[in-house]
Design an enzyme around this catalytic site. Structure first.
Site, PDB file in Angstrom:
ATOM      1  N   SER A  93      11.774  -1.655  -4.269  1.00  0.00           N
ATOM      2  CA  SER A  93      10.545  -2.557  -3.627  1.00  0.00           C
ATOM      3  C   SER A  93      11.111  -3.465  -2.974  1.00  0.00           C
ATOM      4  O   SER A  93      12.201  -4.173  -3.223  1.00  0.00           O
ATOM      5  CB  SER A  93       9.486  -2.721  -4.702  1.00  0.00           C
ATOM      6  OG  SER A  93       8.380  -3.552  -4.416  1.00  0.00           O
ATOM      7  N   TYR A 147       7.413  -7.146 -12.989  1.00  0.00           N
ATOM      8  CA  TYR A 147       7.791  -5.948 -11.931  1.00  0.00           C
ATOM      9  C   TYR A 147       9.057  -6.123 -11.255  1.00  0.00           C
ATOM     10  O   TYR A 147       9.895  -5.448 -10.976  1.00  0.00           O
ATOM     11  CB  TYR A 147       6.519  -5.570 -11.322  1.00  0.00           C
ATOM     12  CG  TYR A 147       6.549  -4.605 -10.345  1.00  0.00           C
ATOM     13  CD1 TYR A 147       6.366  -3.173 -10.621  1.00  0.00           C
ATOM     14  CD2 TYR A 147       6.658  -4.806  -8.842  1.00  0.00           C
ATOM     15  CE1 TYR A 147       6.661  -1.866  -9.660  1.00  0.00           C
ATOM     16  CE2 TYR A 147       6.751  -3.718  -7.876  1.00  0.00           C
ATOM     17  CZ  TYR A 147       6.668  -2.388  -8.390  1.00  0.00           C
ATOM     18  OH  TYR A 147       6.572  -1.591  -7.203  1.00  0.00           O
TER      19      TYR A 147
HETATM   20  P1  NAP Z   1       1.250   6.173  -7.240  1.00  0.00           P
HETATM   21  O1  NAP Z   1       0.406   6.587  -6.407  1.00  0.00           O
HETATM   22  O2  NAP Z   1       0.555   5.664  -8.751  1.00  0.00           O
HETATM   23  O3  NAP Z   1       2.375   7.316  -7.743  1.00  0.00           O
HETATM   24  C1  NAP Z   1       3.054   7.178  -8.838  1.00  0.00           C
HETATM   25  C2  NAP Z   1       3.103   8.561  -9.604  1.00  0.00           C
HETATM   26  O4  NAP Z   1       4.182   8.434 -10.645  1.00  0.00           O
HETATM   27  C3  NAP Z   1       1.989   9.062 -10.129  1.00  0.00           C
HETATM   28  O5  NAP Z   1       1.541  10.386 -10.140  1.00  0.00           O
HETATM   29  C4  NAP Z   1       2.085   8.715 -11.755  1.00  0.00           C
HETATM   30  O6  NAP Z   1       1.620   9.485 -12.519  1.00  0.00           O
HETATM   31  C5  NAP Z   1       3.657   8.951 -11.793  1.00  0.00           C
HETATM   32  N1  NAP Z   1       4.243   8.240 -12.882  1.00  0.00           N
HETATM   33  C6  NAP Z   1       3.934   6.861 -13.289  1.00  0.00           C
HETATM   34  N2  NAP Z   1       4.748   6.661 -14.388  1.00  0.00           N
HETATM   35  C7  NAP Z   1       5.331   8.048 -14.596  1.00  0.00           C
HETATM   36  C8  NAP Z   1       6.304   8.150 -15.765  1.00  0.00           C
HETATM   37  N3  NAP Z   1       6.518   7.492 -16.680  1.00  0.00           N
HETATM   38  N4  NAP Z   1       6.587   9.512 -15.742  1.00  0.00           N
HETATM   39  C9  NAP Z   1       6.321  10.295 -14.963  1.00  0.00           C
HETATM   40  N5  NAP Z   1       5.681  10.066 -13.738  1.00  0.00           N
HETATM   41  C10 NAP Z   1       5.077   8.600 -13.741  1.00  0.00           C
HETATM   42  O7  NAP Z   1       2.224   5.131  -6.822  1.00  0.00           O
HETATM   43  P2  NAP Z   1       2.995   4.683  -5.535  1.00  0.00           P
HETATM   44  O8  NAP Z   1       2.383   3.852  -4.909  1.00  0.00           O
HETATM   45  O9  NAP Z   1       3.181   6.304  -4.703  1.00  0.00           O
HETATM   46  O10 NAP Z   1       4.491   4.297  -6.105  1.00  0.00           O
HETATM   47  C11 NAP Z   1       5.496   5.030  -5.979  1.00  0.00           C
HETATM   48  C12 NAP Z   1       6.793   4.399  -6.209  1.00  0.00           C
HETATM   49  O11 NAP Z   1       7.080   3.399  -5.151  1.00  0.00           O
HETATM   50  C13 NAP Z   1       6.781   3.449  -7.453  1.00  0.00           C
HETATM   51  O12 NAP Z   1       8.021   3.440  -8.039  1.00  0.00           O
HETATM   52  C14 NAP Z   1       6.378   1.984  -6.715  1.00  0.00           C
HETATM   53  O13 NAP Z   1       6.749   1.149  -7.807  1.00  0.00           O
HETATM   54  C15 NAP Z   1       7.096   2.168  -5.718  1.00  0.00           C
HETATM   55  N6  NAP Z   1       6.488   1.180  -4.659  1.00  0.00           N
HETATM   56  C16 NAP Z   1       5.338   1.523  -4.129  1.00  0.00           C
HETATM   57  C17 NAP Z   1       4.672   0.372  -3.215  1.00  0.00           C
HETATM   58  C18 NAP Z   1       3.194   0.667  -2.611  1.00  0.00           C
HETATM   59  O14 NAP Z   1       2.802  -0.316  -1.776  1.00  0.00           O
HETATM   60  N7  NAP Z   1       2.674   1.651  -2.918  1.00  0.00           N
HETATM   61  C19 NAP Z   1       5.377  -0.587  -2.764  1.00  0.00           C
HETATM   62  C20 NAP Z   1       7.000  -0.896  -3.123  1.00  0.00           C
HETATM   63  C21 NAP Z   1       7.289   0.246  -3.882  1.00  0.00           C
HETATM   64  P3  NAP Z   1       0.030   8.872 -13.224  1.00  0.00           P
HETATM   65  O15 NAP Z   1      -0.908   8.701 -11.954  1.00  0.00           O
HETATM   66  O16 NAP Z   1      -0.384   9.950 -14.176  1.00  0.00           O
HETATM   67  O17 NAP Z   1       0.453   7.519 -13.846  1.00  0.00           O
END
Ligand code: NAP
Length: 259
Positions: free
Chosen positions: A144, A157
């Site tokens: 991130s 975080y």
């Molecule tokens: P998201 O839409 O919440 O998708 C994350 C997925 O990971 C969800 O399906 C979630 O399941 C699953 N998950 C969470 N905890 C888990 C665990 N312990 N074991 C297995 N699966 C798990 O999030 P996203 O925004 O796409 O983010 C994905 C990654 O990108 C993350 O690492 C986040 O920190 C990083 N990121 C995101 C952003 C952003 O702006 N979106 C920016 C920088 C970095 P549940 O829904 O059942 O919890």
């Protein structure tokens, strides 16, 4: 499609939503067979069926929490049994834990580090035996901008994401001479279900959405597919001399000093 991953076997965590789901879709279209791992069992079963129907690629749904090392080892063993090996690992499962440091509870600290850092290590250590046996493997960790810059109010975080970039560099060096590359991607704000949930928790979600877009040099929030294309490059042999590094994908936001 260009089939940039033809014949490759990729395991993607957090594939049930957002960035992980977009990576799964792109990798299937580019010719990879997939293992899709998430805590949301229904989401990965549905996505596996859809991608198999659309692309003909093999798609194995895996229901697991990345904090559970024993379950992760079992899932990776099932993947090797089913797909033959693991060439690519994308660590995308992650959770936002944004708290006031003085009121943060121990369980919240543990959850933040267990999912965002230890979970990635569980998956890498489970993938290494297959990768080392073949002398070939590409790992991409989704870190991130919080791993580079600090936004007040988002503790702890950023500490975990700094750690994930450190894990990337450390393991990239450790295994480089044995055919394994480890890199990370640091997205800025990307419009995913997690980002939508965070916006919905703000007092005025629409005003906050506009404020976030205005903060970005290009005046727009990123899309999951834009992170997916970066993951595709890093996970492909096109990036074979890129190792132990991080690619920022934030529209230039983190280079800005004053707007
Ligand atoms: P998201 O839409 O919440 O998708 C994350 C997925 O990971 C969800 O399906 C979630 O399941 C699953 N998950 C969470 N905890 C888990 C665990 N312990 N074991 C297995 N699966 C798990 O999030 P996203 O925004 O796409 O983010 C994905 C990654 O990108 C993350 O690492 C986040 O920190 C990083 N990121 C995101 C952003 C952003 O702006 N979106 C920016 C920088 C970095 P549940 O829904 O059942 O919890």
């Amino acid at each position: 499609m260009t089939q940039r991953l033809e014949g490759k076997k990729a395991l993607i965590t957090g594939a049930g939503s957002g960035i992980g789901g977009a990576i799964a879709e792109l990798f299937a279209r580019e010719g990879a067979d997939l293992a899709l791992l998430d805590m949301d069992a229904e989401a990965v079963v549905r996505l596996s069926q859809d991608l198999h129907a659309q692309t003909g690629r093999r798609c194995l749904p895996l229901h697991a929490d990345v904090t559970d090392a024993a379950r992760i080892n079992a899932c990776f063993a099932e993947t090797v049994d089913t797909l033959g090996r693991i060439d690519i690992l994308i660590n995308c499962a992650g959770v936002n834990v944004f708290r006031d440091p003085l009121t943060l509870e121990a369980a919240e600290w543990d959850r933040c580090f267990d999912v965002n850092l230890r979970g990635a290590w569980h998956c890498i250590s489970a993938a290494l035996p297959s990768m080392l046996a073949n002398g070939y493997g590409h790992v991409v960790n989704i870190a991130s901008v919080h791993g580079h810059k600090i936004i007040p109010g988002s503790f702890p975080y950023p500490v975990a994401k700094h750690g994930l970039i450190g894990l990337t560099r450390s393991l990239g060096i450790e295994y480089a001479s044995r055919g394994i590359r480890v890199n990370s991607i640091s997205p800025g704000l990307i419009m995913t279900p997690a980002a939508e949930r965070w916006l919905a928790s703000c007092p005025d979600p629409e005003a906050e959405r506009q404020r976030q877009a205005d903060l970005l040099p290009g005046k727009r929030i990123g899309e999951p597919s834009e992170v997916a294309y970066t993951a595709l490059f890093l996970a492909s042999d096109e990036a074979r001399f890129i190792n132990a590094t991080d690619i920022l994908i934030d529209g230039g936001r983190s280079q800005l000093y004053h707007a």
